[in-house]
Design a protein around this motif. Structure first.
Motif, short mmCIF file in Angstrom:
data_model
loop_
_atom_site.label_atom_id
_atom_site.label_comp_id
_atom_site.label_asym_id
_atom_site.label_seq_id
_atom_site.Cartn_x
_atom_site.Cartn_y
_atom_site.Cartn_z
N PHE A 77 123.77 53.62 103.07
CA PHE A 77 122.74 52.99 102.25
C PHE A 77 123.26 52.67 100.85
O PHE A 77 122.89 51.65 100.27
N MET A 78 124.08 53.53 100.31
CA MET A 78 124.65 53.24 98.99
C MET A 78 125.47 51.95 99.04
O MET A 78 125.33 51.07 98.18
N GLN A 79 126.30 51.84 100.03
CA GLN A 79 127.18 50.67 100.14
C GLN A 79 126.39 49.41 100.46
O GLN A 79 126.63 48.34 99.87
N GLN A 80 125.44 49.50 101.39
CA GLN A 80 124.74 48.32 101.90
C GLN A 80 123.56 47.89 101.02
O GLN A 80 123.18 46.72 101.04
N HIS A 81 122.99 48.84 100.22
CA HIS A 81 121.74 48.53 99.53
C HIS A 81 121.76 48.86 98.04
O HIS A 81 121.67 47.96 97.20
N LEU A 82 121.87 50.16 97.73
CA LEU A 82 121.64 50.57 96.35
C LEU A 82 122.64 49.97 95.38
O LEU A 82 122.27 49.51 94.30
N LYS A 83 123.92 49.95 95.76
CA LYS A 83 124.93 49.43 94.83
C LYS A 83 124.90 47.90 94.74
O LYS A 83 125.53 47.32 93.85
N LEU A 84 124.14 47.28 95.65
CA LEU A 84 123.94 45.84 95.56
C LEU A 84 122.75 45.49 94.67
O LEU A 84 122.59 44.34 94.28
N GLY A 85 121.90 46.48 94.40
CA GLY A 85 120.76 46.24 93.53
C GLY A 85 119.39 46.41 94.17
O GLY A 85 118.38 46.06 93.55
N ALA A 133 125.89 60.85 106.00
CA ALA A 133 126.22 59.59 106.68
C ALA A 133 125.24 58.50 106.25
O ALA A 133 125.65 57.35 105.98
N PHE A 134 123.95 58.83 106.18
CA PHE A 134 122.96 57.84 105.74
C PHE A 134 123.22 57.45 104.29
O PHE A 134 123.15 56.26 103.93
N LYS A 135 123.51 58.41 103.46
CA LYS A 135 123.74 58.12 102.04
C LYS A 135 124.90 57.14 101.86
O LYS A 135 124.77 56.15 101.12
N GLY A 136 126.01 57.40 102.51
CA GLY A 136 127.16 56.51 102.37
C GLY A 136 126.83 55.09 102.80
O GLY A 136 127.19 54.12 102.13
N LEU A 174 108.68 64.21 104.62
CA LEU A 174 109.13 64.89 103.40
C LEU A 174 110.65 64.76 103.25
O LEU A 174 111.16 64.45 102.16
N MET A 175 111.37 64.99 104.33
CA MET A 175 112.83 64.97 104.25
C MET A 175 113.37 63.58 103.93
O MET A 175 114.31 63.43 103.14
N VAL A 176 112.78 62.54 104.52
CA VAL A 176 113.24 61.18 104.24
C VAL A 176 112.94 60.81 102.79
O VAL A 176 113.76 60.17 102.12
N GLN A 177 111.78 61.23 102.28
CA GLN A 177 111.47 60.95 100.87
C GLN A 177 112.43 61.69 99.94
O GLN A 177 112.92 61.13 98.95
N THR A 178 112.68 62.95 100.24
CA THR A 178 113.60 63.75 99.42
C THR A 178 114.98 63.11 99.40
O THR A 178 115.60 62.95 98.33
N MET A 179 115.47 62.74 100.56
CA MET A 179 116.82 62.20 100.69
C MET A 179 116.97 60.87 99.96
O MET A 179 117.87 60.70 99.13
N THR A 180 116.09 59.92 100.24
CA THR A 180 116.22 58.59 99.61
C THR A 180 115.98 58.65 98.11
O THR A 180 116.65 57.97 97.34
N GLY A 181 115.01 59.47 97.70
CA GLY A 181 114.75 59.60 96.27
C GLY A 181 115.95 60.14 95.51
O GLY A 181 116.23 59.72 94.38
N TRP A 197 119.08 59.60 96.13
CA TRP A 197 120.11 58.58 95.96
C TRP A 197 119.87 57.79 94.68
O TRP A 197 120.81 57.52 93.92
N PHE A 198 118.64 57.40 94.44
CA PHE A 198 118.33 56.64 93.22
C PHE A 198 118.51 57.50 91.98
O PHE A 198 119.00 57.04 90.95
N ARG A 199 118.13 58.76 92.08
CA ARG A 199 118.31 59.67 90.94
C ARG A 199 119.79 59.80 90.59
O ARG A 199 120.16 59.87 89.41
N GLU A 200 120.65 59.83 91.60
CA GLU A 200 122.09 59.93 91.36
C GLU A 200 122.60 58.74 90.55
O GLU A 200 123.55 58.88 89.77
N LEU A 201 121.95 57.60 90.71
CA LEU A 201 122.33 56.39 89.95
C LEU A 201 121.56 56.28 88.64
O LEU A 201 121.68 55.27 87.94
#
Length: 719
Positions: A348-356, A343-346, A394-401, A403-407
């Motif tokens: 954050f991807m839409q609101q932040h990462l895919k915007l730059g 849920a967080f990934k979806g 640790l979990m928040v770092q793992t999760m957010t990191g 997302w960027f790796r996926e891109l």
């Protein structure tokens, strides 16, 4: 308690007593070269390393020297009683112990009792800290990690057992001046409040190789994007997109370096608790805002804490996946649940990462106790509050990191809490504490435990303190001015603006050296910023100064241990000795070999203590004999992919030397698929010329952002 546990406990009690044989049933398995693992009892379902989800760097581990099990197995004991695990490891008389969390005031931890507990740092080295990593490194060349997500209590050479094989000398306080209030202890003892744990022992044979094995087992050190090693300014909380763009223009007008900018809580439509959605008044067009920054070569880093506001569109999805208690009125997602992470990934991807968006500053995942969930909290996964607190960062770092790796996009950000297994995370730790000297000690200690730390700058009462803090932060993992509260600028004190600009420019000039040093962290596990105790040939050992008896202040005449906690190495060759407000001189401890002044090339000493009297406009820097320092001309921003820069290589001293210059595209993970280059820079002694720089061979088909024509500068010739 279950009957099998009672029997096991009684058996272990018998085995724990003296004797010379290894405790039966302790089956150490070599899981990687020079790393042994032991599982005892019933380890918890989540551990620190499982939360970090690291993949070992097997290639790097295989390149380290072979080593035997480094401890006397007969001196290691385990017992499990009443759902508590008691561990004991032997200590030699002259051993020093390093690590055991991100400490701010002490380096050698022998003789201390620590309760390793994720928390804000409260001004004392008692184990409550942002990264309470249960890993210690011995001066004898081994390390021990307790992989348990619990509040561990460590007695680091403080407790004396009645059955010890090395009893302390008995003396009479009344008549013996050598009487000590801290009798000699020959063991490290650890209390794990659980009925099992996993233990790792790391061989050396040197302390640096112990740290390398630890970092490589956890994936190797993180390699930031090149822009992450530039300068960052964090703006006031309620700045709008217009305010931030004007801030960037101000940096351009002052010709001051700026690669990424920190956007504080005001970007949210609600913060404390957070929506993770853009405020439409201050940021009416986030995509346009981020594109405008990108055109100016600047990345945006967004502040957040992970507690979801009832007004957030995420709230209905997260509510059934959250804990029983709130933090600042926000619900706490249970990130052990895949549904919560998804849920967080979806969102954050839409609101932040895919915007730059380029990265995050993750706040308030540490403490204090009255600010985070209490230990009586429950979570839908069934995980208890205590291990949740020890692993949440640790979990928040793992999760957010991830997302960027996926891109295929590298990131670099800030976090308030971490723990074991964090070497390969794209985050630097920071906090609200603000002691300049203690910040440097934390930087020293970070090198033992696989985390990065920034001695950030916020404000200063004087121009002197301002320039000294700015000098220190420019020689750290993240050069950051955190102006969220008052809007300070690098040029706030005009009388030292030139000196502040010069040190920021020097950091930019040193990017080839610094980037190669981080590559060494990734591929070899060597921390980029290193305690002197990890340096080969560093013969100085902390001394103990006898305390003065005082009937009220020091009735037991406790001794004071002197650590080397205010100087460190940046990479293999550069020794950094920061100055602090009010100091006109300071002592510097030089390892074996000759050392030279970075700015002049003059010899300053060899394997000794020196006293220096630097000017205000320079941070003291020293280079090892034969050291090579690759540099580029001053520039405002890190190089972009495809840029080719002129390269100057400075040589210091009289010995030949070499340096492995690393390069890749600086932004992606393509280097993990072979898209990188190592180019050897070498100075040799020639029969007709005492020192000569060899021509370099530009790698073919690999990234290399420098001119093939190197300018060699011999700093110590003629001195």
């Amino acid at each position: 308690m279950k009957q099998p546990n009672r029997i096991l406990g009684l058996l272990c009690l018998l085995l724990f007593a003296g004797g010379s044989k290894a405790q039966p049933g302790l089956n150490w398995t070599e899981v990687h070269p020079g790393i042994w693992k032991l599982t005892v009892g019933k380890p918890q379902r989540i551990s620190l390393l499982s939360a970090a989800e690291a993949t070992p760097n097997r290639r790097g581990l295989a390149e380290l020297p072979k080593t035997a099990f480094p401890l006397d197995k007969a001196g290691i004991s385990v017992k499990i009683v009443n759902q508590k695990t008691y561990l004991r490891f032997p200590l030699e008389r002259e051993e020093q112990l390093f690590g055991l969390g991100l400490n701010f005031q002490t380096v050698n931890q022998r003789g201390r009792i620590l309760n390793l507990h994720v928390d804000h740092y409260g001004g004392k080295d008692n184990g409550r800290t942002h990264a309470p990593v249960p890993f210690y490194v011995s001066s004898r060349g081994y390390g021990v990690l307790i992989d348990a997500a619990r509040y561990l209590t460590v007695y680091a050479g403080t407790a004396v057992r009645t059955d010890t094989r090395n009893p302390p000398v008995l003396s009479d306080r009344n008549t013996d001046k050598k009487w000590s209030s801290q009798p000699y202890s020959d063991a490290v003892e650890v209390l794990v409040p659980a009925d099992g744990a996993t233990i790792y022992v790391f061989g050396g044979p040197t302390p640096m190789q112990v740290v390398q094995r630890y970092n490589l087992m956890n994936g190797g050190g993180y390699l930031p994007p090149k822009w992450g090693l530039g300068f960052t300014q964090r703006v006031p909380t309620l700045y709008s997109q217009t305010d931030i763009l004007n801030e960037v223009k101000g940096f351009e007008a002052h010709n001051f370096p700026l690669d990424f900018i920190g956007v504080e809580p005001g970007w949210h439509s609600m913060a404390y608790p957070c929506t993770f959605e853009w405020d439409k008044t201050r940021f009416p067009n986030p995509k346009s805002f981020l594109d405008s920054l990108a055109r100016r070569g600047v990345s945006a880093n967004l502040w957040l804490n992970p507690y979801v506001s009832p007004t957030a569109s995420l709230y209905p999805k997260i509510k059934p996946l959250a804990g029983s208690h709130t933090v600042w009125n926000g619900i706490v997602p249970d990130f052990t649940l895949p549904q919560a992470r998804q849920a967080f990934k979806g969102h954050f991807m839409q609101q932040h990462l895919k915007l730059g968006v380029g990265g995050y500053k993750i706040d308030e995942v540490d403490g204090y106790d009255n600010w985070v969930w209490p230990d009586v909290a429950t979570f839908p996964s069934g995980l208890e509050a205590e291990p949740m607190r020890q692993t949440y960062g640790l979990m928040v770092q793992t999760m957010t990191g991830s997302w960027f790796r996926e891109l295929n996009k590298r990131t670099y950000g800030l976090v308030r809490a971490s723990n074991a297994g964090a070497s390969n995370f794209p985050y630097v730790i920071y906090n609200d504490y603000y002691s300049h000297k203690d910040f440097i000690t934390a930087l020293v200690n970070s090198s033992f435990i696989g985390v990065l730390w920034t001695p950030e700058v916020r404000a200063s009462p004087s121009a002197e303190e301002w320039v000294r803090r700015m000098q220190s932060v420019c020689f750290s993992p993240m050069a950051m001015l955190n102006a969220w509260a008052d809007g300070t600028k690098p040029w706030t004190f005009p009388e030292v603006e030139k000196a502040v600009t010069e040190v920021a420019n020097l950091r930019m000039q040193l990017l080839p050296y610094l980037y190669s040093t981080f590559a060494q962290y990734h591929f070899e596990g060597k921390p980029p910023f290193r305690a002197m105790n990890l340096v080969e040939g560093f013969g100085f050992k902390p001394t103990t100064v006898a305390g003065t008896f005082d009937a009220t202040a020091n009735p037991y005449a406790m001794s004071i241990r002197k650590d080397i906690k205010d100087q460190y190495m940046m990479g293999d060759y550069l020794l950094v000795a920061p100055m602090f407000t009010g100091e006109k001189s300071r002592k510097v401890y030089l390892p074996a070999g000759k050392w030279y002044d970075f700015y002049t090339g003059k010899l300053v000493g060899e394997n000794e203590e020196i006293t220096i009297n630097p000017s205000l406009d320079k941070i003291p820097l020293f280079v090892k004999d034969g050291g090579l320092i690759p540099m580029v001309p001053p520039r405002r921003q890190a190089p972009k992919p495809g840029e080719v820069l002129p390269l100057e290589v400075r040589h210091y001293g009289t010995l030949p030397g070499s340096f492995l210059l690393y390069d890749d595209d600086g932004v992606s993970f393509d280097y993990e698929r072979g898209a990188y280059s190592f180019t050897r820079l070498s100075v040799i002694k020639d029969p007709n010329d005492p020192l000569k720089g060899q021509e370099i061979t530009v790698p073919k088909g690999k990234p290399f952002g420098y001119s093939a024509s190197v300018k060699w500068t011999f700093m110590s010739v003629g001195q």
